[in-house]
Each structure stands twice: as C-alpha cells, then as structure tokens.
Design a protein around this motif. Sequence first.
Motif, PDB file in Angstrom:
ATOM      1  N   SER A  14       6.686  -8.333  -0.844  1.00  0.00           N
ATOM      2  CA  SER A  14       5.331  -7.879  -1.133  1.00  0.00           C
ATOM      3  C   SER A  14       4.814  -8.447  -2.458  1.00  0.00           C
ATOM      4  N   GLU A  16      -4.588  -5.302   0.974  1.00  0.00           N
ATOM      5  CA  GLU A  16      -4.570  -4.512   2.206  1.00  0.00           C
ATOM      6  C   GLU A  16      -3.821  -5.215   3.344  1.00  0.00           C
ATOM      7  N   SER A  17      -3.453  -6.478   3.183  1.00  0.00           N
ATOM      8  CA  SER A  17      -2.844  -7.217   4.282  1.00  0.00           C
ATOM      9  C   SER A  17      -1.426  -6.726   4.565  1.00  0.00           C
ATOM     10  N   MET A  18      -0.985  -6.885   5.813  1.00  0.00           N
ATOM     11  CA  MET A  18       0.357  -6.445   6.205  1.00  0.00           C
ATOM     12  C   MET A  18       1.442  -7.275   5.506  1.00  0.00           C
ATOM     13  N   THR A  19       1.103  -8.496   5.134  1.00  0.00           N
ATOM     14  CA  THR A  19       2.061  -9.342   4.428  1.00  0.00           C
ATOM     15  C   THR A  19       2.452  -8.716   3.096  1.00  0.00           C
ATOM     16  N   GLY A  62      11.806  -5.872   1.068  1.00  0.00           N
ATOM     17  CA  GLY A  62      10.392  -5.574   1.297  1.00  0.00           C
ATOM     18  C   GLY A  62       9.575  -5.593   0.021  1.00  0.00           C
ATOM     19  N   TYR A  75      -2.404 -13.165  -0.839  1.00  0.00           N
ATOM     20  CA  TYR A  75      -3.080 -12.376   0.189  1.00  0.00           C
ATOM     21  C   TYR A  75      -3.703 -11.144  -0.421  1.00  0.00           C
TER      22      TYR A  75
END
Length: 225
Positions: free
Chosen positions: A211, A221-224, A207, A218
């Motif tokens: 990230s 704030e993006s979930m990616t 993770g 990205y």
Amino acid sequence: MSKQNRYSLIIMVFGAFFGILCSTLMNVALPTFMKVFGVSSGTVQWISNGYTLVNAIMIPVSAYLTKKFTFRSLFIFFASIFLIGTVFGALAPNFLTLIIGRMIQAIGAGMMMPLVNSLAIRYAQPGKKGAVMGIVGLAFNFSPIIGPTLSGVILNYFSWRYLFILVLPFIIIDLIMAVTALPKIPTNQAPKFNVEGLMTVSFGLLGLLWSFSNVSQYSIESMTV
C-alpha cells in the motif's frame, strides 16, 4: 560472561553489523538502479521494501529458532544464507534477480540480529547486561548511519555491484571464524511454532508495504492502495 561467550558475541556482532549495514546501503543507489534497469520509482522501492519485509518476518521467527537450535548452528546457517544473497545481488543480470538476492540477504540478516541480542541477554552477568547491550547497540546503530555515506563513495568510484562485492570478504571471514570458533551451547527447550501467527504477520506486513509503495502512483481510494 565467560571468555568463550564474549568471543562468540564478537563474531555474531561482526556478522550482524554487515546485515544491518546492507539495510541502508542501497538507499542512495535507488536512482542508479532506476537508470540501469529502467524501472519506476515505485518499483525500485522494493529493493528496500522487500528487504525490510523479510527482515521483519524473520525477527519473530527467531524467537522460536533460538529455543529450538544452538546459537552456533543458527548463526552459521543464516550467515551462509546472507552470503548467498550477497552473491546473488553482485551477479544480478536483471532487476528481479536483484530483488531476490536482497530478500535472501534479509533472511540471513533478520536472524543474525536477534541471535546477538539473545546471546548477550542470556549469558551476560546480571550486573553487566546493560553494559553489554549498550556495546551491542552502539555497533548496531553505527552501521545504518554510515550506510548511505559509504554507498555514495562506492557509487562515485565503482559500479553498483560493489555495494555487494565489498561486503563479501567480511562475511566470508566471519563465517570462517564462526565455523572454527563458535562453541556448541546446547538448548533443552521444545517450543511450539505459531504458524497462523506467522502467516497473519507476513500477509499484514506485505499488505502495508504494498500500500505505501503504491500511494504515490495511485489515488488513496484505489484498491491497489
């Protein structure tokens, strides 16, 4: 440390040296891989990130394996895995195969490094442990330093495949030395394997790397990310 253990340490340090070397050997080649395989800067980072991830996972696993199996069997097995990964990288027809080859390499390299440290600490004489670890540390610290320079020289005169090909003969020689000369040092321990801990560490590291790899493409704030 006995003469036999010193010879064992030399063989293991030689193999681990190239494992660490390969961790930085590819850094200079990332622009080359982007051009050859037509991938983005974020994607090409997985050549390094994938190696780092698998390498990091193997280090805690090594604590269990070194108590369960002999140094000889572990080193020969994981040096063979490193050799297979190097062959995969050298023959890679596409980017995915290259990533797989790098990860296979990392499985072998990630185990060889802790093996060297364990052997040095366990069998060095009490008054010489610092000196032995200093020599081991010198070899380990030298390899990542020369990696980028060596990579630049190779890419200047040869194909990127030689980043893998030039490592092959040294690993083969080291494997032959290990098979013929490493002693069978028995272990009488029966450790328990922490499956939940390994899964937590593995997914946590994945993770984090995912990230950091996507933060340049990205928003934060993006979930990616």
